[in-house]
Design a protein around this motif. Structure first.
Motif, short mmCIF file in Angstrom:
data_model
loop_
_atom_site.label_atom_id
_atom_site.label_comp_id
_atom_site.label_asym_id
_atom_site.label_seq_id
_atom_site.Cartn_x
_atom_site.Cartn_y
_atom_site.Cartn_z
N VAL A 100 -41.50 9.55 50.06
CA VAL A 100 -41.37 10.57 49.01
C VAL A 100 -41.09 9.95 47.66
CG1 VAL A 100 -40.62 12.35 50.63
CG2 VAL A 100 -38.91 10.91 49.50
N GLN A 101 -40.83 8.65 47.63
CA GLN A 101 -40.72 7.93 46.36
C GLN A 101 -40.99 6.45 46.61
OE1 GLN A 101 -36.70 8.46 44.88
NE2 GLN A 101 -35.97 6.65 45.90
N PHE A 102 -41.41 5.77 45.54
CA PHE A 102 -41.71 4.34 45.63
C PHE A 102 -40.89 3.62 44.57
CE2 PHE A 102 -44.05 0.43 44.85
CZ PHE A 102 -44.36 0.02 46.14
N LYS A 103 -40.27 2.53 44.96
CA LYS A 103 -39.42 1.78 44.03
C LYS A 103 -39.79 0.30 44.08
CE LYS A 103 -34.98 2.70 43.83
NZ LYS A 103 -33.52 2.71 44.15
N ALA A 104 -39.88 -0.30 42.91
CA ALA A 104 -40.12 -1.74 42.80
C ALA A 104 -38.97 -2.37 42.05
CB ALA A 104 -41.44 -2.01 42.08
N LEU A 105 -38.46 -3.49 42.56
CA LEU A 105 -37.34 -4.19 41.93
C LEU A 105 -37.74 -5.61 41.60
CD1 LEU A 105 -35.93 -2.38 44.54
CD2 LEU A 105 -33.96 -2.96 43.15
N LEU A 106 -37.56 -5.99 40.33
CA LEU A 106 -37.71 -7.36 39.88
C LEU A 106 -36.32 -7.92 39.65
CD1 LEU A 106 -40.62 -7.04 37.29
CD2 LEU A 106 -40.72 -8.27 39.44
N TRP A 107 -35.96 -8.94 40.42
CA TRP A 107 -34.61 -9.49 40.35
C TRP A 107 -34.46 -10.40 39.15
CZ3 TRP A 107 -31.70 -6.78 43.41
CH2 TRP A 107 -32.22 -6.25 44.58
N ARG A 108 -33.38 -10.21 38.41
CA ARG A 108 -33.12 -11.01 37.22
C ARG A 108 -32.54 -12.37 37.61
NH1 ARG A 108 -29.98 -7.08 33.07
NH2 ARG A 108 -30.80 -8.58 31.55
#
Length: 506
Positions: A389-397
């Motif tokens: 129901v949702q899509f999340k992308a994470l770019l780690w700092r």
């Protein structure tokens, strides 16, 4: 998990020292996730240490968890168990297989659950309706991007974007070259047979699509660590406009709020770049904008794309999950490609941002480029999360302020050195008084008018840096854009002082 100091969306850890833990909500949530999830027993997560404690009776634990799944979760998910040895101790792994979309949602205690971050949460009504729609998609195709914007006309589209779109359509498709403007717009689903813009057409080319669909607004903010009584966010901003403008403005926001890091170029000299590779940021932003769900249970309820910069990561969250492709396919080396909004996707391939680059290339390899560019910087592998129901992308700092070791940075052009050496020392207008603005001002004053590409070559700025440097001067009327956005023939020049707007002050 030790690095994250917590469970993940797809993994739950339990010590299980006192027998079989209560896992009803977790089992239910994993069963409703597109890829399921894994429960690990015999590890103590207290304090983020994730100490391996081991298990004493794997058979009893396996039987107890299987009983919970069969008796308390309906429909019951399939479980697969495995015992492994970690640091000399036995650990039990229980994989919860996802239910077929036609059987979701699983329920526990009368409620349906999903996984978010490191825990299960009760699904909301709109999420349950999205699952109903997802089931419908398995039986028939629902094309929300073809929804007509009733009462609007082609006059509600941005003329410059339309001209650029038509030129690209004729250039790339020989069957459209001899068609009239109206025929091209109709045949590519920008407008309906009645002349009304479709949802896809308005989103891609509209002058102000958020007037009809407020959920197309994108919100970005920097999240702070602040405790009680302290600010929690800064630089909170809502972004509006058609697709190319949204992408341009979001890249500018990211460029302004990301930190910079210093590293070695191939020639041994030091250089400074943004802490995250901007090509990866661009790819994930473009994907979120183009592949977001446009159905009544998301767009109809005002749910938009959210961008947040936290102390640990840049995350980009869009309504709706993957369609037609699994997460492991998307992350693999195979050519994985599936468009949630087919008409919008095709339009985006024909649209360009201010630097002349296509919104999306349409080759299906963008995610691999995200992984490659972050790996080249020595950053942790980005995390992609699909809940259905949702899509999340994470770019780690990065955790360090200064990168060590050789990093391949672009070498500055000879023209940039010349421009810096001969920089005009006149008083610089306030909108140009930014990190890169003075340089753009000097180049335009000396050699304008120039195209975006020519400006980029003379300043050696990245497309995102140049877009942001031009943003305020364009708004204030200090710079004039001659031509349409995304048009390769467009030129930028300094506006004569006697015709500048009232905000200029110069």
């Amino acid at each position: 998990m030790r690095e994250r100091r917590g469970d993940t969306t797809s993994i739950e850890v339990k010590r299980a020292s006192g027998g079989v833990p209560q896992l009803g909500e977790t089992l239910c949530a994993f069963a409703n996730m597109p890829a399921g999830g894994t429960i690990i027993l015999g590890i103590n997560e207290q304090g983020g240490a994730f100490t391996v404690t081991g298990t004493d009776d794997e058979a009893a634990l396996e039987a107890g968890i299987t009983s919970q799944a069969r008796l308390s979760v309906s429909p019951s998910p399939q479980l697969t168990s495995q015992t492994v040895t970690v640091e000399g101790k036995r650990v039990l792994l229980v994989h919860v297989a996802p239910l077929p979309i036609t059987e979701r949602p699983a329920r526990f205690g009368g409620s349906a659950y999903l996984r978010q971050s490191d825990g299960a949460y009760r699904m909301q009504d709109h999420e349950l309706r999205m699952l109903e729609v997802a089931r419908l998609h398995t039986e028939e195709q629902v094309s929300y991007d073809l929804t007509p914007a009733i009462g609007l006309t082609v006059e509600d589209l941005d003329p410059g974007l339309v001209r650029s779109y038509l030129a690209t359509a004729r250039e790339r498709d020989r069957r459209l070259r001899e068609r009239t403007d109206e025929e091209i717009l109709r045949r590519t689903s920008v407008i309906t047979a009645q002349g009304e813009p479709t949802l896809a057409g308005l989103y891609a080319l509209g002058d102000y699509p958020q007037g009809r669909y407020p959920g197309l607004t994108v919100t970005a903010a920097v999240q702070l660590r602040g405790g009680e009584g302290q600010p929690r966010t800064r630089n909170l901003q809502d972004f509006t406009g058609p697709l190319p403008v949204l992408l341009d403005d979001l890249l500018g926001w990211a460029l302004t709020n990301l930190d910079t890091i210093t590293g070695y170029r191939a020639d041994g000299h030091m250089d400074t770049v943004t802490e995250l590779p901007m090509n990866a940021v661009r790819e994930l932003l473009a994907n979120a904008l183009v592949h977001r769900d446009l159905g009544p249970n998301t767009l109809g309820m005002g749910k938009g794309v959210q961008v947040r910069l936290t102390p640990r990561a840049l995350f980009i969250q869009s309504p709706g999950g993957l369609r037609g492709v699994a997460l492991d396919q998307l992350e693999s080396e195979e050519h994985a490609q599936a468009a949630v909004n087919q008409r919008l996707y095709q339009m985006a391939k024909k649209l360009r941002t201010a630097d002349g680059a296509s919104i999306i290339e349409g080759e299906g390899g963008g995610i691999r480029e995200v992984f490659r560019s972050t790996a080249d910087r020595g950053l942790p592998r980005p995390q992609l999360i699909d809940t259905g129901v949702q899509f999340k992308a994470l770019l780690w700092r990065p955790e360090r302020d200064v990168m060590v070791g050789p990093v391949q940075f672009p070498l500055p052009s000879a023209q940039r050195t010349e421009d810096l050496a001969t920089r005009i020392v006149d008083e610089v207008p306030a909108p140009f008084q930014t990190r890169n603005g003075e340089q753009v001002w000097a180049v335009l004053k000396k050699a304008g008018p120039l195209s975006f590409r020519e400006l980029q070559e003379r300043t050696a700025l990245s497309p995102a840096q140049l877009r942001w440097a031009l943003r305020e001067p364009l708004l204030d009327g200090i710079v004039t854009m001659e031509g349409g956005q995304g048009d390769r023939t467009t030129r930028y020049r300094l506006t004569p002082p006697d015709v500048r707007g009232p905000r200029d002050g110069v």
